[in-house]
Design a protein around this motif. Structure first.
Motif, PDB file in Angstrom:
ATOM      1  N   THR A 149       0.839  -1.198   0.000  1.00 53.04           N
ATOM      2  CA  THR A 149       0.000   0.000   0.000  1.00 53.04           C
ATOM      3  C   THR A 149       0.875   1.249   0.000  1.00 53.04           C
ATOM      4  O   THR A 149       1.973   1.249   0.559  1.00 53.04           O
ATOM      5  N   LEU A 150       0.368   2.299  -0.627  1.00 52.96           N
ATOM      6  CA  LEU A 150       1.045   3.594  -0.672  1.00 52.96           C
ATOM      7  C   LEU A 150       0.056   4.656  -0.216  1.00 52.96           C
ATOM      8  O   LEU A 150      -0.969   4.870  -0.876  1.00 52.96           O
ATOM      9  N   ASP A 151       0.344   5.281   0.903  1.00 53.20           N
ATOM     10  CA  ASP A 151      -0.579   6.251   1.511  1.00 53.20           C
ATOM     11  C   ASP A 151      -1.985   5.659   1.638  1.00 53.20           C
ATOM     12  O   ASP A 151      -3.003   6.331   1.378  1.00 53.20           O
ATOM     13  N   GLY A 152      -2.025   4.395   2.004  1.00 51.12           N
ATOM     14  CA  GLY A 152      -3.300   3.721   2.222  1.00 51.12           C
ATOM     15  C   GLY A 152      -3.955   3.143   0.984  1.00 51.12           C
ATOM     16  O   GLY A 152      -4.987   2.472   1.081  1.00 51.12           O
ATOM     17  N   VAL A 153      -3.378   3.387  -0.189  1.00 52.79           N
ATOM     18  CA  VAL A 153      -3.931   2.875  -1.447  1.00 52.79           C
ATOM     19  C   VAL A 153      -3.312   1.517  -1.753  1.00 52.79           C
ATOM     20  O   VAL A 153      -2.089   1.395  -1.876  1.00 52.79           O
ATOM     21  N   SER A 154      -4.141   0.499  -1.893  1.00 54.60           N
ATOM     22  CA  SER A 154      -3.676  -0.862  -2.136  1.00 54.60           C
ATOM     23  C   SER A 154      -3.318  -1.082  -3.602  1.00 54.60           C
ATOM     24  O   SER A 154      -4.109  -0.766  -4.492  1.00 54.60           O
TER      25      SER A 154
END
Length: 233
Positions: A60-65
Motif C-alpha cells: 500500500t502507498l498512503d493507504g492505497v492498495s
C-alpha cells in the motif's frame, strides 16, 4: 501513511525469489536495498512498481492498495528499471515527451527535467547516440516526471561518473525534503550511507539485516559498517 509492504512472497514455479518481505518507509524517507546479484532486490522493486504481482502479501502507498486500486497506486509512482528498453530511433525529447503524456506532466516540466539531468544540449539526439551514463540519466529523468510520491530506482548509479553521482544524491535529498518516498538499490555503500534513512541487506530473497541511519553521526564509520555487511552476504 507512506509505503507499507506486508509479508510479500514471490515464487516462480519451484524457485522462491522473495520470502515474506515486510517493510515501511514514511514520507520524506529513503530506503536503500543492498545485496549481491540474485538477492531479490530487482524482484522487490518490480513488485512495488506493479510490473510483477506478488504470490502473497500486500503493498500500500498512503493507504492505497496496489492489489485493490492498481490504477490509483500506479499513478503515484515513478520507476527506473535496471536496463534501458526503448526504441533507439527516437530522440531524448521524444522519449521524455512520451512519458510526460502518460503522467500528465507539462512540456515545461520536460524542459526542467532535461536541465536537471544535463541533457538539454542533447535533446534532439537519437537515444542510440547516448553514452551509458547519459541513458541512465534519461531513465532517471522519466521516473521523475509528474512529481511521483514514490520513486523506485533499480541500480540508478550504474554508469554515472563522480560528478553525476553527486548530482544524483542532491536530487534525492531534494525529493526527501518535499516529502517524497524513495526506494532504490545500489552496490555503492557511500551512496547508501549518504541518502538512506533505512538500509536493508538482502540475501536469497530475504531481509537479513536492517540498519537505521537516523542516529548515525559519523558517515565514514557507517560506510565501513555497510561495507563489512556487504562482504558478509
Amino acid at each position: 501513511m507512506g509505503l507499507k509492504v506486508g509479508k510479500v512472497t514471490k515464487k516462480y514455479k519451484q524457485k522462491l525469489a522473495l520470502l515474506s518481505v515486510s517493510l515501511q518507509v514514511d514520507r520524506g524517507e529513503c530506503l536503500v536495498l543492498c545485496g549481491g546479484n540474485g538477492a531479490g532486490k530487482s524482484t522487490l522493486l518490480q513488485i512495488l512498481a506493479g510490473v510483477l504481482s506478488p504470490t502473497t502479501g500486500t503493498v500500500t502507498l498512503d493507504g492505497v492498495s496496489l492489489h485493490e486500486h492498481r490504477e490509483a497506486y500506479i499513478s503515484q509512482i515513478g520507476y527506473m528499471p535496471d536496463d534501458f528498453h526503448a526504441r533507439s530511433m527516437i530522440t531524448v525529447q521524444e522519449f521524455l515527451a512520451f512519458y510526460a503524456s502518460l503522467r500528465n506532466a507539462s512540456a515545461a516540466q520536460v524542459e526542467e527535467i532535461l536541465h536537471d539531468i544535463g541533457l538539454e544540449k542533447h535533446k534532439k539526439e537519437w537515444i542510440k547516440q547516448l553514452s551509458k551514463g547519459m541513458r541512465q540519466r534519461l531513465l532517471l529523468g522519466q521516473a521523475l516526471l509528474g512529481e511521483p510520491t514514490l520513486l523506485l530506482l533499480d541500480e540508478p548509479t550504474n554508469g554515472l561518473d563522480p560528478f553525476w553521482i553527486d548530482q544524483f544524491i542532491d536530487m534525492l535529498k531534494k525529493r526527501k525534503k518535499k516529502g517524497g518516498i524513495i526506494v532504490f538499490s545500489t552496490h555503492m555503500m557511500d551512496v547508501a550511507a549518504e541518502v538512506g534513512d533505512h538500509i536493508l541487506f538482502m540475501k536469497n530473497g530475504e531481509i537479513v539485516k536492517q540498519i537505521d541511519t537516523s542516529h548515525v553521526c559519523d558517515k565514514e564509520k557507517m560506510i565501513v559498517q555497510l561495507l563489512n555487511w556487504h562482504r558478509k552476504i
